[in-house]
Design an enzyme around this catalytic site. Structure first.
Site, short mmCIF file in Angstrom:
data_model
loop_
_atom_site.label_atom_id
_atom_site.label_comp_id
_atom_site.label_asym_id
_atom_site.label_seq_id
_atom_site.Cartn_x
_atom_site.Cartn_y
_atom_site.Cartn_z
N GLU A 167 -10.73 90.92 -70.60
CA GLU A 167 -11.33 92.09 -69.95
C GLU A 167 -12.32 91.69 -68.87
O GLU A 167 -13.38 92.30 -68.70
CB GLU A 167 -11.98 93.00 -71.00
CG GLU A 167 -11.12 93.08 -72.25
CD GLU A 167 -11.30 94.32 -73.07
OE1 GLU A 167 -12.33 94.42 -73.73
OE2 GLU A 167 -10.42 95.17 -73.04
N TRP A 215 -14.66 100.41 -68.27
CA TRP A 215 -14.84 99.19 -69.03
C TRP A 215 -13.47 98.50 -69.03
O TRP A 215 -12.72 98.55 -69.98
CB TRP A 215 -15.30 99.55 -70.44
CG TRP A 215 -15.26 98.42 -71.41
CD1 TRP A 215 -15.44 97.10 -71.16
CD2 TRP A 215 -15.00 98.52 -72.82
NE1 TRP A 215 -15.32 96.37 -72.31
CE2 TRP A 215 -15.06 97.22 -73.34
CE3 TRP A 215 -14.74 99.60 -73.67
CZ2 TRP A 215 -14.85 96.97 -74.70
CZ3 TRP A 215 -14.53 99.34 -75.01
CH2 TRP A 215 -14.60 98.05 -75.52
N ASP A 233 -8.21 90.60 -66.93
CA ASP A 233 -7.44 89.66 -67.76
C ASP A 233 -7.53 90.05 -69.24
O ASP A 233 -8.16 91.07 -69.59
CB ASP A 233 -7.88 88.21 -67.50
CG ASP A 233 -9.32 87.91 -67.90
OD1 ASP A 233 -9.91 88.68 -68.70
OD2 ASP A 233 -9.87 86.90 -67.41
N GLU A 258 -14.30 87.77 -85.26
CA GLU A 258 -13.69 87.49 -83.94
C GLU A 258 -13.99 86.06 -83.54
O GLU A 258 -13.11 85.33 -83.11
CB GLU A 258 -14.29 88.46 -82.91
CG GLU A 258 -13.86 88.21 -81.50
CD GLU A 258 -14.64 89.11 -80.53
OE1 GLU A 258 -15.84 88.85 -80.32
OE2 GLU A 258 -14.05 90.06 -80.01
C1 BGC Z 1 -11.39 90.80 -76.13
C2 BGC Z 1 -10.04 91.43 -75.95
C3 BGC Z 1 -9.68 92.25 -77.17
C4 BGC Z 1 -10.81 93.21 -77.56
C5 BGC Z 1 -10.54 93.90 -78.89
C6 BGC Z 1 -12.41 91.87 -76.48
O1 BGC Z 1 -13.66 91.29 -76.65
O2 BGC Z 1 -11.78 90.13 -74.94
O3 BGC Z 1 -9.06 90.45 -75.77
O4 BGC Z 1 -8.51 92.96 -76.92
O5 BGC Z 1 -12.00 92.51 -77.65
O6 BGC Z 1 -10.31 92.98 -79.90
#
Ligand code: BGC
Length: 378
Positions: A165, A110, A162, A336
């Protein structure tokens, strides 16, 4: 509800006794500590005088890197043989709170090969040392600092995932800027005999990374999101189909690869404002985002606000903070992302069915809000 104080409390309450910050306590998929999120969270803790919390995080990172540092030798051997690095050779992007790699799942990885966090933690550590004068911590972490610089030297030009992810086939100016920020920080540590050689190497590498960004990461006057890695003697090429990405803010703030007022930065910010900032709302990651339907991200809204403070646009920064405050749950938790104006609503439910409701609280959202709040205040 005092969102500022609540944000500090959420972070402290969710720091593991060993120092790791969980990405989100209520979202099972995020029950890990990411070096990227963690470095910003520790930076926020430093801004509010919670130095012990930040130091515990950096010590945790130090232990993790030391635990897996032998992988850097494996990587070196693989690259010498012309082999593609695999999970035996890369340093992961996230770890369990106890500081171990997560169990590998059947469907491969992942997105664990993400190199930005290894720059971010060095940048954050240097900020911590500047603020606290804790030279002993630097000394204590000499070995993981050296391992990180060596690792970055080997990986900075390799395609990797990136910061969202995604896109393991490309190079990412955001990630390169984090690497620049980390290396530049280490370059300033030549005063420590144990780090003198490493500091010299870091300084040279930082120069190379910056030249690379100047030469290849600007197209039509602004920074681009992705690059095709160099191939068969051909230089890296911009990926023209990708639009602007809000994480490009990182090139100037905090990694200072370019000045806040550099023309290419200003043009990038304008593109972010035009394409990704919803009027009177928050900031999207990028236009094609489908993760949880592609909502507005709190941490990016705070990040743009932080940029506004430092470029003399405090009123706009306050607007960003006001919007963030308006999204907080009754108990003050920040998510988030906010789903009210999604870019790709049809993708929302499938994600909820897969992983549950949007992560909230997200510690990185709280951290960036603290940073914005402090920046406005100061
Ligand atoms: C984001 C990452 C982040 C992770 C944990 C992911 O969905 O794309 O940037 O590090 O969540 O917060």
């Amino acid at each position: 509800m005092d969102l500022f104080q609540h944000s500090i409390n959420v972070i402290l309450k969710n720091q593991h006794p060993e120092g790791a910050y969980i990405a989100s306590p209520s979202f099972e998929t995020y029950h890990f500590c990411w070096l990227r999120d963690g470095s910003f969270i520790a930076y926020a803790m430093d801004q509010v005088g919670q130095y012990a919390s930040a130091a515990a995080f950096y010590r945790w990172v130090g232990r993790v890197i030391t635990r897996y540092a032998a992988k850097v030798d494996v990587l070196e051997g693989m690259l010498e043989r012309g082999a593609k690095p695999d999970h035996t050779a890369i340093l992961n992007t996230r770890f369990t709170l106890e500081g171990y790699e997560e169990p590998r799942s059947d469907d491969g990885e992942w997105g664990n090969f993400q190199v930005d966090g290894y720059g971010s933690w060095l940048w954050g550590l240097a900020e911590h040392v500047k603020l606290t004068g804790d030279q002993a911590l630097r000394l204590e972490l000499v070995e993981p600092i050296k391992a990180s610089v060596r690792y970055l030297q080997l990986v900075w030009q390799l395609p990797n995932y990136d910061c969202w992810e995604e896109h393991p086939e490309y190079l990412h100016p955001y990630s390169l800027a984090s690497i620049y920020g980390g290396l530049k920080a280490v370059a300033a540590w030549s005063d420590l005999p144990q780090l003198a050689e490493c500091a010299k190497l870091a300084g040279e590498l930082a120069g190379e990374v910056k030249r690379f960004l100047s030469d290849f990461a600007i197209h039509d006057g602004r920074f681009i999101k992705h690059l095709h890695p160099a191939q068969k003697g051909q230089p890296p090429k911009p990926v023209l189909k990708s639009g602007v990405d809000a994480s490009l803010l990182g090139l100037a703030l905090p990694y200072a690869a370019f000045d806040l007022n550099d023309p290419a930065i200003s043009a990038t910010i304008q593109a972010i404002e035009k394409d990704l900032h919803l009027p009177n709302g928050g900031v999207y990651r990028y236009k094609e985002d489908v993760y949880y339907g592609g909502g507005e991200w709190i941490l990016l809204t705070a990040w743009l606000g932080w940029y506004y403070v430092l470029t003399g646009k405090k009123a706009q920064a306050r607007e960003m903070l006001k919007w963030i405050e308006s999204t907080a749950a009754e108990n003050g938790d920040l998510a988030e992302q906010i789903s009210a104006h999604q870019l790709a609503p049809e993708h929302f439910t499938p994600w909820v069915e897969k992983w549950g409701q949007v992560a909230s609280p997200l510690l990185w959202s709280h951290a960036m809000t603290i940073i914005l709040h402090k920046a406005i205040e100061d």
